[in-house]
Design a protein around this motif. Structure first.
Motif, PDB file in Angstrom:
ATOM      1  N   PRO A 118       0.651  -1.349  -0.130  1.00 13.76           N
ATOM      2  CA  PRO A 118      -0.032  -0.110  -0.148  1.00 13.76           C
ATOM      3  C   PRO A 118       0.957   1.249  -0.124  1.00 13.76           C
ATOM      4  O   PRO A 118       0.795   2.318  -0.768  1.00 13.76           O
ATOM      5  CB  PRO A 118      -0.594  -0.045   1.300  1.00 13.76           C
ATOM      6  CG  PRO A 118      -0.911  -1.584   1.723  1.00 13.76           C
ATOM      7  CD  PRO A 118       0.583  -2.232   1.133  1.00 13.76           C
ATOM      8  N   ASP A 119       1.870   1.357   1.040  1.00 15.48           N
ATOM      9  CA  ASP A 119       2.742   2.549   0.855  1.00 15.48           C
ATOM     10  C   ASP A 119       3.580   2.779  -0.530  1.00 15.48           C
ATOM     11  O   ASP A 119       3.532   3.674  -1.171  1.00 15.48           O
ATOM     12  CB  ASP A 119       4.043   2.398   1.728  1.00 15.48           C
ATOM     13  CG  ASP A 119       3.358   2.386   3.499  1.00 15.48           C
ATOM     14  OD1 ASP A 119       2.156   2.854   3.393  1.00 15.48           O
ATOM     15  OD2 ASP A 119       3.910   1.946   4.153  1.00 15.48           O
ATOM     16  N   GLU A 129       3.087   6.135  -3.094  1.00 15.82           N
ATOM     17  CA  GLU A 129       4.184   6.730  -3.380  1.00 15.82           C
ATOM     18  C   GLU A 129       4.113   6.890  -5.017  1.00 15.82           C
ATOM     19  O   GLU A 129       4.414   8.193  -5.354  1.00 15.82           O
ATOM     20  CB  GLU A 129       5.462   5.966  -3.071  1.00 15.82           C
ATOM     21  CG  GLU A 129       6.713   6.675  -3.015  1.00 15.82           C
ATOM     22  CD  GLU A 129       7.999   5.822  -2.652  1.00 15.82           C
ATOM     23  OE1 GLU A 129       7.743   5.162  -1.394  1.00 15.82           O
ATOM     24  OE2 GLU A 129       8.895   5.598  -3.618  1.00 15.82           O
ATOM     25  N   LEU A 130       3.946   5.675  -5.652  1.00 12.08           N
ATOM     26  CA  LEU A 130       3.780   5.610  -7.040  1.00 12.08           C
ATOM     27  C   LEU A 130       2.548   6.853  -7.638  1.00 12.08           C
ATOM     28  O   LEU A 130       3.023   7.370  -8.435  1.00 12.08           O
ATOM     29  CB  LEU A 130       3.404   4.389  -7.502  1.00 12.08           C
ATOM     30  CG  LEU A 130       4.581   3.514  -7.701  1.00 12.08           C
ATOM     31  CD1 LEU A 130       3.995   1.928  -7.830  1.00 12.08           C
ATOM     32  CD2 LEU A 130       5.568   3.680  -8.672  1.00 12.08           C
ATOM     33  N   GLU A 176       5.394  10.218 -16.172  1.00 10.76           N
ATOM     34  CA  GLU A 176       6.851   9.929 -16.564  1.00 10.76           C
ATOM     35  C   GLU A 176       7.765   9.218 -15.632  1.00 10.76           C
ATOM     36  O   GLU A 176       8.405   8.164 -15.877  1.00 10.76           O
ATOM     37  CB  GLU A 176       7.319  10.913 -17.261  1.00 10.76           C
ATOM     38  CG  GLU A 176       7.624  10.827 -18.786  1.00 10.76           C
ATOM     39  CD  GLU A 176       8.201  12.068 -19.421  1.00 10.76           C
ATOM     40  OE1 GLU A 176       7.695  12.669 -20.331  1.00 10.76           O
ATOM     41  OE2 GLU A 176       9.421  12.461 -19.184  1.00 10.76           O
ATOM     42  N   THR A 177       7.757   9.728 -14.646  1.00 15.27           N
ATOM     43  CA  THR A 177       8.567   9.260 -13.403  1.00 15.27           C
ATOM     44  C   THR A 177       7.928   8.094 -13.009  1.00 15.27           C
ATOM     45  O   THR A 177       8.941   7.192 -12.678  1.00 15.27           O
ATOM     46  CB  THR A 177       8.492  10.431 -12.286  1.00 15.27           C
ATOM     47  OG1 THR A 177       8.280  11.966 -12.645  1.00 15.27           O
ATOM     48  CG2 THR A 177       9.794  10.249 -11.373  1.00 15.27           C
ATOM     49  N   ARG A 178       7.012   7.862 -13.127  1.00 13.43           N
ATOM     50  CA  ARG A 178       6.127   6.769 -12.427  1.00 13.43           C
ATOM     51  C   ARG A 178       6.569   5.626 -13.476  1.00 13.43           C
ATOM     52  O   ARG A 178       7.071   4.493 -12.718  1.00 13.43           O
ATOM     53  CB  ARG A 178       4.615   6.904 -12.449  1.00 13.43           C
ATOM     54  CG  ARG A 178       3.906   5.741 -11.616  1.00 13.43           C
ATOM     55  CD  ARG A 178       2.469   5.932 -11.274  1.00 13.43           C
ATOM     56  NE  ARG A 178       1.933   6.095 -12.493  1.00 13.43           N
ATOM     57  CZ  ARG A 178       0.924   7.022 -13.050  1.00 13.43           C
ATOM     58  NH1 ARG A 178       0.687   7.835 -11.883  1.00 13.43           N
ATOM     59  NH2 ARG A 178       0.088   7.003 -13.919  1.00 13.43           N
ATOM     60  N   LEU A 179       6.539   5.624 -14.597  1.00 16.49           N
ATOM     61  CA  LEU A 179       7.024   4.648 -15.515  1.00 16.49           C
ATOM     62  C   LEU A 179       8.442   4.030 -15.277  1.00 16.49           C
ATOM     63  O   LEU A 179       8.820   2.809 -15.238  1.00 16.49           O
ATOM     64  CB  LEU A 179       6.814   4.909 -16.834  1.00 16.49           C
ATOM     65  CG  LEU A 179       6.767   3.684 -18.115  1.00 16.49           C
ATOM     66  CD1 LEU A 179       5.634   2.646 -17.526  1.00 16.49           C
ATOM     67  CD2 LEU A 179       6.738   4.198 -19.558  1.00 16.49           C
ATOM     68  N   LEU A 180       9.338   5.100 -14.932  1.00 15.98           N
ATOM     69  CA  LEU A 180      10.660   4.961 -14.690  1.00 15.98           C
ATOM     70  C   LEU A 180      10.836   4.141 -13.645  1.00 15.98           C
ATOM     71  O   LEU A 180      11.410   2.968 -13.296  1.00 15.98           O
ATOM     72  CB  LEU A 180      11.566   6.276 -14.872  1.00 15.98           C
ATOM     73  CG  LEU A 180      12.903   5.787 -14.573  1.00 15.98           C
ATOM     74  CD1 LEU A 180      13.576   4.761 -15.302  1.00 15.98           C
ATOM     75  CD2 LEU A 180      13.793   7.257 -14.458  1.00 15.98           C
ATOM     76  N   THR A 181      10.015   4.558 -12.394  1.00 13.42           N
ATOM     77  CA  THR A 181      10.220   4.079 -11.053  1.00 13.42           C
ATOM     78  C   THR A 181       9.638   2.590 -11.005  1.00 13.42           C
ATOM     79  O   THR A 181      10.151   1.791 -10.360  1.00 13.42           O
ATOM     80  CB  THR A 181       9.359   4.983 -10.239  1.00 13.42           C
ATOM     81  OG1 THR A 181       9.553   6.380 -10.390  1.00 13.42           O
ATOM     82  CG2 THR A 181       9.556   4.495  -8.846  1.00 13.42           C
ATOM     83  N   LEU A 182       8.716   2.293 -12.012  1.00 15.63           N
ATOM     84  CA  LEU A 182       8.142   1.092 -12.054  1.00 15.63           C
ATOM     85  C   LEU A 182       9.147   0.089 -12.622  1.00 15.63           C
ATOM     86  O   LEU A 182       9.167  -1.074 -12.165  1.00 15.63           O
ATOM     87  CB  LEU A 182       6.670   1.042 -13.168  1.00 15.63           C
ATOM     88  CG  LEU A 182       5.672   1.660 -12.182  1.00 15.63           C
ATOM     89  CD1 LEU A 182       4.335   2.041 -13.278  1.00 15.63           C
ATOM     90  CD2 LEU A 182       4.962   0.677 -11.183  1.00 15.63           C
ATOM     91  N   GLY A 231       7.114  -5.617  -7.835  1.00 13.96           N
ATOM     92  CA  GLY A 231       7.598  -5.180  -9.027  1.00 13.96           C
ATOM     93  C   GLY A 231       6.744  -5.610 -10.298  1.00 13.96           C
ATOM     94  O   GLY A 231       6.168  -4.279 -10.686  1.00 13.96           O
ATOM     95  N   MET A 232       6.281  -6.578 -10.442  1.00 15.79           N
ATOM     96  CA  MET A 232       5.278  -6.646 -11.508  1.00 15.79           C
ATOM     97  C   MET A 232       4.029  -6.368 -11.474  1.00 15.79           C
ATOM     98  O   MET A 232       3.308  -5.936 -12.347  1.00 15.79           O
ATOM     99  CB  MET A 232       5.404  -8.205 -12.148  1.00 15.79           C
ATOM    100  CG  MET A 232       6.750  -8.578 -12.491  1.00 15.79           C
ATOM    101  SD  MET A 232       7.379  -7.624 -14.015  1.00 15.79           S
ATOM    102  CE  MET A 232       6.761  -8.876 -15.282  1.00 15.79           C
ATOM    103  N   LEU A 233       3.334  -6.649 -10.131  1.00 15.65           N
ATOM    104  CA  LEU A 233       1.834  -5.968 -10.115  1.00 15.65           C
ATOM    105  C   LEU A 233       1.887  -4.671  -9.980  1.00 15.65           C
ATOM    106  O   LEU A 233       0.713  -4.342 -10.981  1.00 15.65           O
ATOM    107  CB  LEU A 233       1.555  -6.407  -8.691  1.00 15.65           C
ATOM    108  CG  LEU A 233       0.657  -8.112  -8.644  1.00 15.65           C
ATOM    109  CD1 LEU A 233      -0.116  -8.128  -7.246  1.00 15.65           C
ATOM    110  CD2 LEU A 233      -0.514  -7.828  -9.737  1.00 15.65           C
ATOM    111  N   PRO A 234       2.517  -4.020  -9.621  1.00 14.46           N
ATOM    112  CA  PRO A 234       2.522  -2.452  -9.928  1.00 14.46           C
ATOM    113  C   PRO A 234       2.543  -1.883 -11.327  1.00 14.46           C
ATOM    114  O   PRO A 234       2.173  -1.198 -11.916  1.00 14.46           O
ATOM    115  CB  PRO A 234       3.737  -1.738  -9.085  1.00 14.46           C
ATOM    116  CG  PRO A 234       3.872  -2.765  -8.064  1.00 14.46           C
ATOM    117  CD  PRO A 234       3.578  -4.069  -8.736  1.00 14.46           C
TER     118      PRO A 234
END
Ligand SMILES: Nc1ncnc2c1ncn2[C@@H]1O[C@H](COP(=O)(O)OP(=O)(O)O)[C@@H](O)[C@H]1O
Ligand SMILES: CC(C)(COP(=O)(O)O)[C@@H](O)C(=O)NCCC(=O)O
Ligand SMILES: [Mn+2]
Length: 847
Positions: free
Chosen positions: A594-595, A599-600, A606-612, A687-690
């Motif tokens: 959940p945390d 955060e995501l 754009e930042t989110r895709l990289l973070t993912l 990793g993969m679920l997000p």
């Protein structure tokens, strides 16, 4: 529409349990391989076929097993059943042993009223009455030549690594294009020799033959050497030097070559010709030399006649079958040499792994009642079990000690089934050296003495010369492969001896940790410990066997080794060695999910895709199959390792196509994505679920593709729905998608408190891939996966096993993303010229 994987995959459906009630050892307890009678066990055997030849009886039986994939709904209507084909042989003069085997396994009973026993070979006539008298069955006779050809055609079309060339000790598998198979010459070297020109399915003609065949070698050999068995005779030949009996060109020409006509001094001018001029008795000759001379005489002769026959018919390819060949390196080299020599390279000799079983297979295929006549290469998986018996889920007997301790156990524990006796014997046979002749030719037609590596022939009793063929009708070729014909799953070919040795060492060193985990997963009981010991021994024996003869089980790549390990665990009833570790890591990861999602969500797209993507790569560190990672776990907690791993995510990664991937990604960029997930815990949950959630949010349907059976700490398709349901408790996107994908049907009952508002309906689904290995061979995937793949336009392969060891070079008919952290220094150096813990983000768009 695909439905989620339910509870159809059950332990019992994969590992048949025997009914041991009233089990008894039949015959003398002291005898080597006592038959164990299980009167109440029905192996669900329905099809038996035999080839009763002049020397050997070849028996094939089919045991039906609801292998884990057969439960597939779409295949319910299919007449083809999943099961296993077993290959056994007996000596013809010991036909009673064969009848006893059939009776003890109840092979003649079948599943209906009457089993069909198809029999070919002369024995079909000779022993028909005996079958009636001893087993009360009538046999159906099949024409021998017809069966040989049907068997050869089946093998050449249905078994991937069936045919191979053998030159100077080197075995090389040949990929045969089905469209270019015909015509070929089939030479079957049994007691006698038959040669058939094969033009197609059931289209053939017997074009030649010779009475100088396998029976001649064994018969004359027995007479001249007093050997008691064929194998003994063959072993003798390995220590022989036939110059003491053969007359060579040099003997006639005073040591010189007869170079004018291309014959070297070492060429045999006349087999056994030297004997004439010597005043010696048979005792004065070494049996080793006699055996070798005979073997060469007969092999050359057959090679020469085969070549002439092929030449006359204008055929270039000659396949050799029959039990005379006996997988014996020197015999094959001799025949290959003869063909190569006489045809000056124009024709080629090829051999078949199931050499002796052509006729029996043909008889089996002639039985159209089992519906197996059109089996395809992708539906067959060959496995090499060690022979640990299934005994109600338990393997009995005391802990394994030294191999030499076996005898005392056996006499004191006859009341339980002695799997140990058989196993120890097998283990020993397997580690026996295999003869690898690498004869040096003179180039002019002569052979030097064979330089074999060992002096013991691997016994056929070990059953590791040909494996058990598993028939899984629901396997298919992954439809998105760009070029299925040239697809090669393995990135690392273990044909290179250095590579082979490195990976063998890695796997051997990892073994104690794996056994620990396996034993713990079964409660650490004495029984589990015994099985753990036995597994370690069995797997080490497999490794030793392959180290010696890498092509023993077919073409060897790293993926095969990793799968063999999982299969070996299953054989010893370790169904899920990392069960507790997976659970622990899942719980820890779900707690922090959940945390992470919060955060995501606070980031821009754009930042989110990289973070993912960083998240996927960082979490791929949780790999219990890598020795380096196992060391890490001993030093820190899951969360500590995860934090450390995330911190290290500095771009550019060693392979970094992220920018191209980002450019392609927009809302609705893809209709459906297949996400091949890897490890349990952080890897899949953080990793993969997000990442899946992000795709769903962008309107892309997501199919999570997971293993059908456990392998290391990989998440399975059975486990995923529960994990998704847990994650969905904290996330509307996942919940809506999982509901739309039909994933929450069962799980929802447990989370009644969740509000049932209407949610966006891009579906999230789960599908089993059909394998139980850390790697994936995309030529053999579940029909469920094949079905969902048809609408997919993005494939994401994650993890070292699926994206690097296998499929790194695979090309697809759609956009592909390969994501992995490299957790092995050598692989990092070899594949990406980098270092351990470097990352790969390889994007291959379909242009
Ligand atoms: N264990 C064995 N016992 C007898 N012969 C064997 C054995 N292993 C290999 N052979 C060889 O295989 C030949 C028989 O080959 P096979 O293909 O079974 O023909 P057949 O159908 O005529 O019995 C024998 O003549 C002998 O050369
Ligand atoms: C078995 C594996 C491919 C699993 O890796 P994953 O797919 O989980 O990333 C990997 O652990 C591996 O290659 N192990 C053997 C090599 C080693 O111990 O370094
Ligand atoms: Mn894994």
């Amino acid at each position: 529409m695909v439905s989620p994987v339910g509870t159809s995959i059950q332990r019992s459906s994969i590992r048949p349990l025997l009914d041991l009630s009233d089990a008894a050892i039949h015959g003398n307890f002291e005898e080597r391989d006592p038959t164990i009678l299980l009167p109440n066990q029905s192996d669900d055997i329905s099809h038996l076929s035999l080839d009763i030849g002049g020397s050997l009886i070849k028996l094939i039986y089919f045991s039906r097993h609801e292998d884990f994939l057969v439960n597939d709904k779409r295949n319910k209507s299919s007449p083809i059943l999943g099961g296993r084909l077993h290959f056994i042989k007996f000596e013809t003069h010991k036909i009673n042993e064969c009848l006893e085997f059939i009776r003890s396994k109840q092979l003649h009973i079948g599943d209906g009223d009457n089993a069909v026993i198809k029999v070919t070979g002369g024995g079909a006539y000779k022993f028909a009455d005996l079958f009636k008298e001893k087993l009360g069955v009538s046999i159906e006779k099949e024409d021998e030549i017809d069966c040989l050809v049907t068997g050869a055609n089946f093998l050449l079309q249905a078994i991937r690594h069936e045919a191979f060339t053998h030159r100077e000790g080197h075995k090389e598998f040949v990929q045969i294009d089905h469209n270019e198979l015909y015509p070929y010459l089939l030479v079957n070297i049994g007691s006698g020799v038959s040669m058939m020109k094969v033009d197609g399915d059931r289209k053939f003609q017997r074009v030649n033959g010779t009475n100088v065949g396998g029976g001649t070698y064994w018969g004359l050999g027995k007479l001249l050497t007093k050997c008691n068995s064929f194998d003994e005779l063959l072993e003798l030949s390995q220590k022989g030097d036939s110059r003491s009996v053969d007359m060579l060109v040099g003997d006639i020409y005073g040591g010189l070559d007869y170079s004018k006509i291309g014959l070297s001094a070492a060429t045999i001018a006349s087999s056994f010709g030297k004997v004439i001029s010597e005043d010696k008795e048979i005792e004065d000759y070494r049996p080793e030399d006699i055996s070798l001379s005979l073997l060469r005489m007969i092999s050359y002769n057959i090679g020469q006649i085969s070549y002439l026959t092929a030449l006359q018919l204008g055929i270039k390819r000659i396949f050799f079958g029959g039990y005379f060949i006996r997988g014996h390196a020197y015999t094959m080299d001799t025949i290959s040499f003869a063909i190569q020599f006489w045809s000056k390279g124009g024709a080629e000799a090829m051999f078949l792994r199931h050499e002796g079983f052509l006729g029996a297979l043909g008889a089996f295929m002639s039985n159209n009642k089992h519906g197996l006549d059109h089996l395809m290469v992708h539906q067959l998986v060959e496995r090499f079990p060690m022979g640990a018996p299934y005994t109600g889920g338990k393997i009995h007997g005391p802990a394994l000690g030294n191999l030499s301790e076996k005898a005392s156990f056996y006499t004191t524990h006859v009341h339980v089934i002695s799997w140990m006796e058989k196993f120890v014997q097998k283990g020993t046979q397997i580690t026996d050296p295999v003869p690898m002749a690498s004869p040096r030719t003179t180039g002019l037609g002569g052979f030097e003495a064979p330089s074999s590596k060992g002096d013991i022939l691997r016994s056929d009793e070990s059953n590791l010369n040909v494996g058990v063929l598993h028939l899984v009708p629901s396997l298919e070729v992954f439809p998105l492969l760009a070029n299925p014909k040239s697809y090669e799953p393995n990135t690392i070919d273990l044909a290179d001896p250095n590579e082979l040795e490195y990976w063998f060492t890695v796997l051997s060193e990892h073994l104690p940790d794996l056994v620990d985990k396996a034993v713990a997963s079964e409660g650490g009981t004495d029984d589990a410990r015994r099985r753990g010991d036995a597994f370690a021994r069995a797997f080490s024996a497999h490794l030793a066997r392959l180290m010696e003869e890498p092509a023993a089980y077919g073409k060897l790549g790293l993926a095969n080794l990793l799968e063999l390990r999982e299969e070996c665990l299953r054989e010893f009833n370790f169904f899920d060695a990392y069960r507790t570790i997976k659970q622990r890591e899942n719980e820890a990861s779900l707690a922090v999910l959940p945390d992470l999602l919060l955060e995501l969500d606070s980031m821009n797209e754009e930042t989110r895709l990289l973070t993912l993507i960083e998240g996927v790569l960082a979490a791929n560190i949780f790999d219990w199959g890598s020795s380096a990672c196992v060391d890490l776990y001993h030093k820190g907690t899951i969360i500590e390792i995860y934090r450390m791993s995330r911190k290290k995510m500095q771009r550019p990664w060693r392979v970094d196509d992220f920018d191209a991937f980002r450019e392609r990604m927009g809302f609705g960029a893809h209709k459906r994505a297949l996400l091949f997930v890897d490890n349990s815990g952080a890897d899949v949950i953080l990793g993969m679920l997000p990442l899946a959630r992000e795709l769903l949010r962008r309107g892309t349907e997501v199919v999570l593709v997971a293993n059908s059976l456990p392998a290391l700490n990989d998440v399975t398709a059975v486990e995923l729905p529960k994990i998704v349901a847990e994650a969905a408790k904290h996330c509307d996107i996942l919940r809506g998608a999982a509901e739309a994908g039909g994933l929450l049907v069962d799980a929802m009952n447990n989370i009644l408190e969740v509000s049932r508002q209407k949610l966006p309906s891009t579906p999230l689904m789960v599908v089993g891939n059909g394998c139980g290995s850390p790697c994936i061979d995309l030529r053999q995937v579940s029909s469920d996966l094949a079905a969902v793949a048809k609408d997919a336009d993005l494939v994401i392969l994650e993890g070292m096993g699926r994206a690097l060891h296998t499929n790194y070079n695979a090309r697809f008919k759609c956009d592909t993303l390969k994501l992995a952290m490299v957790k092995n220094q050598r692989l990092a150096e070899k594949l990406i010229k980098g270092n351990i813990y470097d990352c790969v983000c390889r994007y291959e768009p379909l242009r």
